[in-house]
Write a protein that holds these residues in place. Sequence first.
Motif, PDB file in Angstrom:
ATOM      1  N   ARG A 202      44.607  40.094  42.161  1.00  0.00           N
ATOM      2  CA  ARG A 202      44.619  41.498  41.784  1.00  0.00           C
ATOM      3  C   ARG A 202      45.729  42.233  42.545  1.00  0.00           C
ATOM      4  N   ALA A 203      45.414  43.314  43.267  1.00  0.00           N
ATOM      5  CA  ALA A 203      46.469  44.067  43.954  1.00  0.00           C
ATOM      6  C   ALA A 203      47.137  43.263  45.062  1.00  0.00           C
ATOM      7  N   LEU A 204      46.470  42.202  45.553  1.00  0.00           N
ATOM      8  CA  LEU A 204      47.013  41.366  46.629  1.00  0.00           C
ATOM      9  C   LEU A 204      47.539  40.030  46.103  1.00  0.00           C
ATOM     10  N   ASP A 205      47.777  39.947  44.809  1.00  0.00           N
ATOM     11  CA  ASP A 205      48.200  38.690  44.176  1.00  0.00           C
ATOM     12  C   ASP A 205      49.492  38.162  44.802  1.00  0.00           C
ATOM     13  N   PRO A 412      25.213  34.066  53.918  1.00  0.00           N
ATOM     14  CA  PRO A 412      25.774  34.741  55.088  1.00  0.00           C
ATOM     15  C   PRO A 412      27.125  34.141  55.471  1.00  0.00           C
ATOM     16  N   GLY A 413      28.105  35.010  55.657  1.00  0.00           N
ATOM     17  CA  GLY A 413      29.457  34.564  55.985  1.00  0.00           C
ATOM     18  C   GLY A 413      30.400  34.551  54.815  1.00  0.00           C
ATOM     19  N   MET A 414      29.868  34.522  53.579  1.00  0.00           N
ATOM     20  CA  MET A 414      30.714  34.602  52.400  1.00  0.00           C
ATOM     21  C   MET A 414      31.007  36.066  52.087  1.00  0.00           C
ATOM     22  N   GLU A 415      32.166  36.336  51.496  1.00  0.00           N
ATOM     23  CA  GLU A 415      32.641  37.705  51.424  1.00  0.00           C
ATOM     24  C   GLU A 415      32.960  38.149  49.992  1.00  0.00           C
ATOM     25  N   VAL A 416      32.675  39.418  49.726  1.00  0.00           N
ATOM     26  CA  VAL A 416      32.964  40.015  48.426  1.00  0.00           C
ATOM     27  C   VAL A 416      33.329  41.480  48.613  1.00  0.00           C
ATOM     28  N   GLU A 417      34.081  42.032  47.647  1.00  0.00           N
ATOM     29  CA  GLU A 417      34.328  43.468  47.524  1.00  0.00           C
ATOM     30  C   GLU A 417      34.973  44.098  48.758  1.00  0.00           C
ATOM     31  N   THR A 418      36.007  43.441  49.280  1.00  0.00           N
ATOM     32  CA  THR A 418      36.714  44.007  50.428  1.00  0.00           C
ATOM     33  C   THR A 418      37.605  45.174  50.020  1.00  0.00           C
ATOM     34  N   MET A 419      38.354  45.023  48.938  1.00  0.00           N
ATOM     35  CA  MET A 419      39.325  46.046  48.563  1.00  0.00           C
ATOM     36  C   MET A 419      38.697  47.211  47.799  1.00  0.00           C
ATOM     37  N   SER A 420      37.443  47.095  47.411  1.00  0.00           N
ATOM     38  CA  SER A 420      36.768  48.198  46.736  1.00  0.00           C
ATOM     39  C   SER A 420      35.793  48.900  47.675  1.00  0.00           C
ATOM     40  N   TYR A 421      34.907  48.123  48.312  1.00  0.00           N
ATOM     41  CA  TYR A 421      33.867  48.707  49.155  1.00  0.00           C
ATOM     42  C   TYR A 421      34.061  48.399  50.633  1.00  0.00           C
ATOM     43  N   TYR A 422      35.227  47.846  50.998  1.00  0.00           N
ATOM     44  CA  TYR A 422      35.604  47.566  52.400  1.00  0.00           C
ATOM     45  C   TYR A 422      34.663  46.566  53.070  1.00  0.00           C
ATOM     46  N   ARG A 423      33.973  45.758  52.277  1.00  0.00           N
ATOM     47  CA  ARG A 423      33.073  44.763  52.871  1.00  0.00           C
ATOM     48  C   ARG A 423      33.896  43.590  53.380  1.00  0.00           C
ATOM     49  N   ILE A 424      33.799  43.322  54.662  1.00  0.00           N
ATOM     50  CA  ILE A 424      34.627  42.294  55.268  1.00  0.00           C
ATOM     51  C   ILE A 424      33.910  41.717  56.482  1.00  0.00           C
ATOM     52  N   GLY A 425      34.093  40.404  56.671  1.00  0.00           N
ATOM     53  CA  GLY A 425      33.505  39.713  57.804  1.00  0.00           C
ATOM     54  C   GLY A 425      34.549  38.855  58.498  1.00  0.00           C
ATOM     55  N   GLU A 426      34.070  37.875  59.241  1.00  0.00           N
ATOM     56  CA  GLU A 426      34.978  37.057  60.034  1.00  0.00           C
ATOM     57  C   GLU A 426      35.956  36.269  59.177  1.00  0.00           C
ATOM     58  N   ARG A 427      35.499  35.709  58.064  1.00  0.00           N
ATOM     59  CA  ARG A 427      36.392  34.932  57.208  1.00  0.00           C
ATOM     60  C   ARG A 427      37.500  35.797  56.630  1.00  0.00           C
ATOM     61  N   VAL A 429      38.698  38.582  57.897  1.00  0.00           N
ATOM     62  CA  VAL A 429      39.618  38.944  58.979  1.00  0.00           C
ATOM     63  C   VAL A 429      40.605  37.819  59.227  1.00  0.00           C
ATOM     64  N   ARG A 430      40.100  36.589  59.289  1.00  0.00           N
ATOM     65  CA  ARG A 430      40.989  35.449  59.562  1.00  0.00           C
ATOM     66  C   ARG A 430      41.993  35.242  58.431  1.00  0.00           C
ATOM     67  N   LYS A 431      41.561  35.402  57.209  1.00  0.00           N
ATOM     68  CA  LYS A 431      42.486  35.246  56.083  1.00  0.00           C
ATOM     69  C   LYS A 431      43.606  36.269  56.165  1.00  0.00           C
ATOM     70  N   LEU A 432      43.246  37.519  56.441  1.00  0.00           N
ATOM     71  CA  LEU A 432      44.265  38.560  56.525  1.00  0.00           C
ATOM     72  C   LEU A 432      45.177  38.354  57.734  1.00  0.00           C
ATOM     73  N   MET A 433      44.618  37.859  58.827  1.00  0.00           N
ATOM     74  CA  MET A 433      45.450  37.554  59.998  1.00  0.00           C
ATOM     75  C   MET A 433      46.436  36.436  59.675  1.00  0.00           C
ATOM     76  N   ASP A 434      45.971  35.411  58.976  1.00  0.00           N
ATOM     77  CA  ASP A 434      46.846  34.294  58.603  1.00  0.00           C
ATOM     78  C   ASP A 434      47.967  34.749  57.685  1.00  0.00           C
ATOM     79  N   LEU A 435      47.698  35.805  56.892  1.00  0.00           N
ATOM     80  CA  LEU A 435      48.707  36.347  55.986  1.00  0.00           C
ATOM     81  C   LEU A 435      49.580  37.408  56.659  1.00  0.00           C
ATOM     82  N   ASP A 436      49.341  37.640  57.952  1.00  0.00           N
ATOM     83  CA  ASP A 436      50.051  38.703  58.696  1.00  0.00           C
ATOM     84  C   ASP A 436      49.913  40.048  57.994  1.00  0.00           C
ATOM     85  N   SER A 437      48.728  40.302  57.470  1.00  0.00           N
ATOM     86  CA  SER A 437      48.489  41.540  56.730  1.00  0.00           C
ATOM     87  C   SER A 437      48.225  42.696  57.685  1.00  0.00           C
ATOM     88  N   PRO A 438      48.829  43.846  57.428  1.00  0.00           N
ATOM     89  CA  PRO A 438      48.540  45.033  58.241  1.00  0.00           C
ATOM     90  C   PRO A 438      47.167  45.629  57.973  1.00  0.00           C
TER      91      PRO A 438
END
Length: 501
Positions: A202-205, A412-427, A429-438
């Motif tokens: 989607r927006a992060l494609d 528990p630990g699986m993630e959904v709806e980060t870019m709409s409802y800001y739901r985010i967990g450890e996985r 965070v790590r994905k975005l860190m690996d992508l050097d995302s701001p």
Amino acid sequence: MKNTGLPSDLPEAARRYLDAFPKGEIVAFPIDPIDRVGIPVWIVALFPQDQPLLDGVMPYGVGYGADEGQAILGAMGEIAEMVFPALSLSQREKVRGSYADLKANVGERAIADPLTLCLPAGSPVGRDTALEWVEAVRHADGSTVLVPIDLAAYNSAELSDGYKPFTTIISNGMGAGPDRDWAVGHGLCEILQRDGNGLLFRALDRGIALDLPDDVPPVVAGLLDKYRAAGVRPIPKFATDEFGLTNIYCVGVDEGEAPAEPIMVSSCGEACHPDAYAALEKCLAEYAASRARKAYAHGDDGNTRRLSPAGYVDHFLAQSGGAAKSSDKRALDTMIDWQSREASDLRGWLAPNMLAETTRKPFAELPHTPCPGPRDRGRIAIERVSDAGFDGLYVDMSPEGCPVSTVKLIVPGMEVETMSYYRIGERGVRKLMDLDSPLVQFGKQRGGLEPVRLPPEALDRLGGQPMFDTKLADEIVGPLYPLYREPEAHHAAAAAQARAA
């Protein structure tokens, strides 16, 4: 059960759904004529009678498949995922209390820690927050586990009066089928789709398009031939291969005539499957279903009504209102805006992300575990996720004696709806860190930068308290919010007409 539009030669599995549904009227009709691809897509709707628990809930499904029988069966499965939670979960006993207090009574293993459940960034919910809980079952051993009703519910009708959920209710993780194991596998694969692709499309494609082999299974070849004949170029794309599963999706471009409705340029089909070719087949077929569904649900109201049985749309609008998709005002407002746009406007927004083809990846590089039987997909997915240390929990929504099974999966630990409802967990965070995302930073909280709610041990693994930039997330999504959340079908057109009046 009165029905309008159902063919007489239904698959046996579809008849089991019909026998299970509450009293009412079934209305069924194809919507694939709205497009030119020619892959069967059907709507099946249940208008319930004498069912107060379904007031404000519009049970319907959109199904697709190789033939009309499979399309109708898929639509009926979606009805089950709407009806049975409303009939069962709303009547189920709920426990009120905080995680900390209840854990002292039931033990740590018998209650899900809310800090592991992908809370919205900045959420005030924690281990001492009073929540409502319902009983789930641990798939691995059958033991019971309390989970927040906020995640178990399908729609607001299942909540206690006055209870405010800590996040917008979503249907992700619902599964239906002939038995519990089938339903659990179905729900888990849906969670895996979004957990795997949510921060990568989607927006992060990232624009990773797949190069398909010349020799594909006959069913896949047939789908590709239909697109070719229709002047539509499907673009299968790579999301991830976590857990040794192929997680891909399909978008596309109309290269001949323009699409029937502008919104069709935003269509997408998703798949997560051990069998790479089965994943390809699913996302190609679901892309066609997405084209027809979006055009029908959010396209020109006159065209929609001409395709529908007489009175259907007005009956639908009168019955609906309590479903999960109706509660997101941002989704409604942005869809109204989309309805005023030309295809070129939407295509311009999507060109640098969803429709981008930046790099190529050979299809042969995808993980591939053949699945000779229909149950193998769910079985293998459950094994892979369990081997990786994840705990699959399900809330059984099936009424007593029901000939089909319906569940809601929570992992528990699986993630959904980060870019709409800001739901985010450890996985996440790590994905975005690996992508050097701001989108993820470490430092002090400030406007728009909200703390990711995690257990202390996760903070230790990450090296501190991560912050999620909700303001930047909104800027990235921008006008593309309808890619993430849509209002209930027909509601945007009705709301736009009401505002104009």
